[in-house]
Design an enzyme around this catalytic site. Structure first.
Site, PDB file in Angstrom:
ATOM      1  CD  GLU A  83      15.532 -27.990  -5.776  1.00  0.00           C
ATOM      2  OE1 GLU A  83      16.255 -28.658  -6.532  1.00  0.00           O
ATOM      3  OE2 GLU A  83      15.341 -26.777  -5.911  1.00  0.00           O
ATOM      4  CD1 TRP A 131      22.856 -32.219 -17.187  1.00  0.00           C
ATOM      5  CD2 TRP A 131      21.764 -31.905 -15.285  1.00  0.00           C
ATOM      6  NE1 TRP A 131      23.597 -31.340 -16.411  1.00  0.00           N
ATOM      7  CE2 TRP A 131      22.922 -31.144 -15.229  1.00  0.00           C
ATOM      8  CE3 TRP A 131      20.892 -31.882 -14.189  1.00  0.00           C
ATOM      9  CZ2 TRP A 131      23.257 -30.349 -14.132  1.00  0.00           C
ATOM     10  CZ3 TRP A 131      21.237 -31.094 -13.109  1.00  0.00           C
ATOM     11  CH2 TRP A 131      22.406 -30.334 -13.086  1.00  0.00           C
ATOM     12  NE  ARG A 177      17.199 -25.113  -6.927  1.00  0.00           N
ATOM     13  CZ  ARG A 177      18.362 -25.625  -7.265  1.00  0.00           C
ATOM     14  NH1 ARG A 177      19.342 -24.824  -7.671  1.00  0.00           N
ATOM     15  NH2 ARG A 177      18.580 -26.919  -7.201  1.00  0.00           N
ATOM     16  CD  GLU A 188      -1.440  -2.392   1.902  1.00  0.00           C
ATOM     17  OE1 GLU A 188      -0.212  -2.636   1.852  1.00  0.00           O
ATOM     18  OE2 GLU A 188      -2.248  -3.153   2.440  1.00  0.00           O
TER      19      GLU A 188
HETATM   20  C1  AOF Z   1       0.064  -5.032   4.411  1.00  0.00           C
HETATM   21  N1  AOF Z   1       0.702  -4.887   3.226  1.00  0.00           N
HETATM   22  O1  AOF Z   1       2.317  -5.442   1.779  1.00  0.00           O
HETATM   23  C2  AOF Z   1       2.165  -6.678   3.751  1.00  0.00           C
HETATM   24  C3  AOF Z   1       1.441  -6.846   4.970  1.00  0.00           C
HETATM   25  O2  AOF Z   1       6.774  -6.765  10.222  1.00  0.00           O
HETATM   26  P1  AOF Z   1       5.890  -5.774   9.548  1.00  0.00           P
HETATM   27  O3  AOF Z   1       5.633  -4.554  10.357  1.00  0.00           O
HETATM   28  O4  AOF Z   1       6.301  -5.505   8.129  1.00  0.00           O
HETATM   29  O5  AOF Z   1       4.431  -6.463   9.460  1.00  0.00           O
HETATM   30  C4  AOF Z   1       4.286  -7.721   8.930  1.00  0.00           C
HETATM   31  C5  AOF Z   1       2.818  -8.078   8.918  1.00  0.00           C
HETATM   32  O6  AOF Z   1       2.109  -7.179   8.076  1.00  0.00           O
HETATM   33  C6  AOF Z   1       2.591  -9.450   8.298  1.00  0.00           C
HETATM   34  O7  AOF Z   1       2.627 -10.474   9.258  1.00  0.00           O
HETATM   35  C7  AOF Z   1       1.210  -9.277   7.720  1.00  0.00           C
HETATM   36  O8  AOF Z   1       0.235  -9.377   8.713  1.00  0.00           O
HETATM   37  C8  AOF Z   1       1.235  -7.849   7.214  1.00  0.00           C
HETATM   38  N2  AOF Z   1       1.805  -7.803   5.854  1.00  0.00           N
HETATM   39  N3  AOF Z   1       0.389  -6.028   5.237  1.00  0.00           N
HETATM   40  O9  AOF Z   1      -0.842  -4.249   4.736  1.00  0.00           O
HETATM   41  C9  AOF Z   1       1.742  -5.653   2.863  1.00  0.00           C
HETATM   42  N4  AOF Z   1       3.229  -7.447   3.435  1.00  0.00           N
HETATM   43 ZN    ZN Z   2       0.885  -2.699   5.936  1.00  0.00          ZN
END
Ligand code: AOF
Ligand code: ZN
Length: 355
Positions: free
Chosen positions: A287, A165, A179, A47
């Site tokens: 793997e 291979w 990967r 965001e």
């Molecule tokens: C979002 N947008 O792009 C992502 C989210 O360790 P932090 O503060 O970065 O928070 C990680 C948590 O935020 C993760 O466990 C999940 O709940 C959320 N990830 N949230 O609004 C994002 N990657």
């Molecule tokens: Zn966030």
């Protein structure tokens, strides 16, 4: 939302322990004003990127997010708050974030600020994309994908051990791409001793340094002279072992030794996955070899299967899986075939276990 999901896909394998999220901001005229996805290492969030791009055009617009915006304070403020400040009139989200720090609070914050919230749009697709993150949070283990490359008769190597291979260059390049979309590759010590693999992703233009190389090594037999050990300062190597005391010879290498409970044959696969999830891994590509594959399959801990099959017949040699101890056909693990793809002369079947 479909566009947001495509953006999110770019982050797979690059953002653990976080989910791979995509965000699209559409302005009040209906034009795309901002596109974002979770950045390497998990921050900034999707965001943040999209809102920054959209600038003033976000006001009165719509934010499409593949996961409920976060509500907690991390390195930056919560994404829900950022969407409120940006002035969007509506937020469409694909699915709730089960992280206990968020879990409904992101949506609630938006509603409280008078923003219209629709959720569940392309929800199944979003949950499939973030199956790894959801698994880490809800099941305490990463998503497990078994990767095998066999002949038509399901063999992974000659009895002599020769295996290079079986599949052709197209299939092998594809396997390297796989990967890149995982947090870690995992191999058993038998395979590591036999092949001395690097387990890296060798595709130009793809930065793969975040890919963790995990070795399942019950008695800590990994050699400090192995290619894995010699490159451990540049790219992480984690050793899962039931005998951490036996790993003294690795003390001067950069290998990280993680103690795991012993099971009936080698280490306990469920405990191994628990340890990997507690370290933050969400997507693990297994793997080989046959022993590791079989123990995961037996314990019903495999979620997906990527099967590369070359049009050749060995007629002898090592099978991809060994004794599952089934008493009848009805007990066979079955998969749902999700996709088949021709790669040069080889075939890739992508399947899901019913877990
Ligand atoms: C979002 N947008 O792009 C992502 C989210 O360790 P932090 O503060 O970065 O928070 C990680 C948590 O935020 C993760 O466990 C999940 O709940 C959320 N990830 N949230 O609004 C994002 N990657
Ligand atoms: Zn966030």
């Amino acid at each position: 939302m479909a566009l947001a999901l495509r953006l999110a896909q770019r982050s797979l394998g690059r953002v653990w322990p976080n989910p791979a999220v995509g965000c699209v901001i559409v302005d009040a005229q209906g034009h795309v004003a901002g596109q974002g996805w979770t950045q390497d290492g998990g921050r900034p969030h999707a965001e943040t990127e999209a809102i920054r791009q959209a600038g003033a055009r976000a006001r009165g617009g719509v934010g499409y997010v593949t996961l409920e915006p976060c509500a907690h304070h991390g390195q930056t403020g919560p994404c829900a708050e950022a969407l409120v400040s940006a002035g969007v009139a509506r937020v469409v989200s694909a699915t709730e974030d089960p992280d206990p720090r968020v879990s409904g609070r992101g949506h609630a914050r938006l509603v409280q600020a008078g923003i219209a919230v629709d959720t569940g749009v392309l929800g199944a697709e979003a949950r499939r994309l973030n199956a790894g993150f959801l698994s880490r949070i809800k099941r305490g283990r990463p998503l497990v994908t078994l990767k095998v490359a066999t002949t038509l008769d399901g063999r992974i190597a000659m009895t002599s051990g020769e295996s290079k291979w079986i599949t052709g260059p197209e299939a092998r390049a594809h396997a390297h791409l796989m990967r890149a979309q995982h947090d870690a590759v995992l191999a058993g010590i038998g395979t590591v001793l036999a092949d001395d693999p690097e387990l890296t992703c060798r595709i130009d233009g793809i930065d793969h340094r975040r890919l963790v190389r995990v070795v399942v090594d019950t008695r800590a037999r990994l050699s400090p002279d192995s290619r894995l050990c010699r490159s451990a300062d540049r790219q992480a190597v984690w050793l899962l072992t039931a005998q951490p005391d036996a790993a003294a010879h690795l003390a001067r290498s950069n290998v990280r030794v993680l103690p795991v409970a012993a099971g009936p044959e080698g280490i306990d696969p469920a405990d191994a996955l628990r340890v990997l999830a507690s370290e933050g891994l969400t997507r693990v590509l297994v793997e080989g070899g046959a022993q590791v594959m079989t123990s995961l399959l037996r314990a019903r801990l495999a979620d997906r299967l990527a099967w590369y099959r070359s049009p050749a017949i060995m007629g002898q040699g090592v099978a991809a899986f060994s004794g599952l101890g089934l008493s009848g056909l009805a007990d066979m693990p079955r998969v749902l075939r999700k996709e088949t793809r021709v790669l040069g002369q080889d075939l890739l079947e992508t399947c899901e276990f019913d877990t």
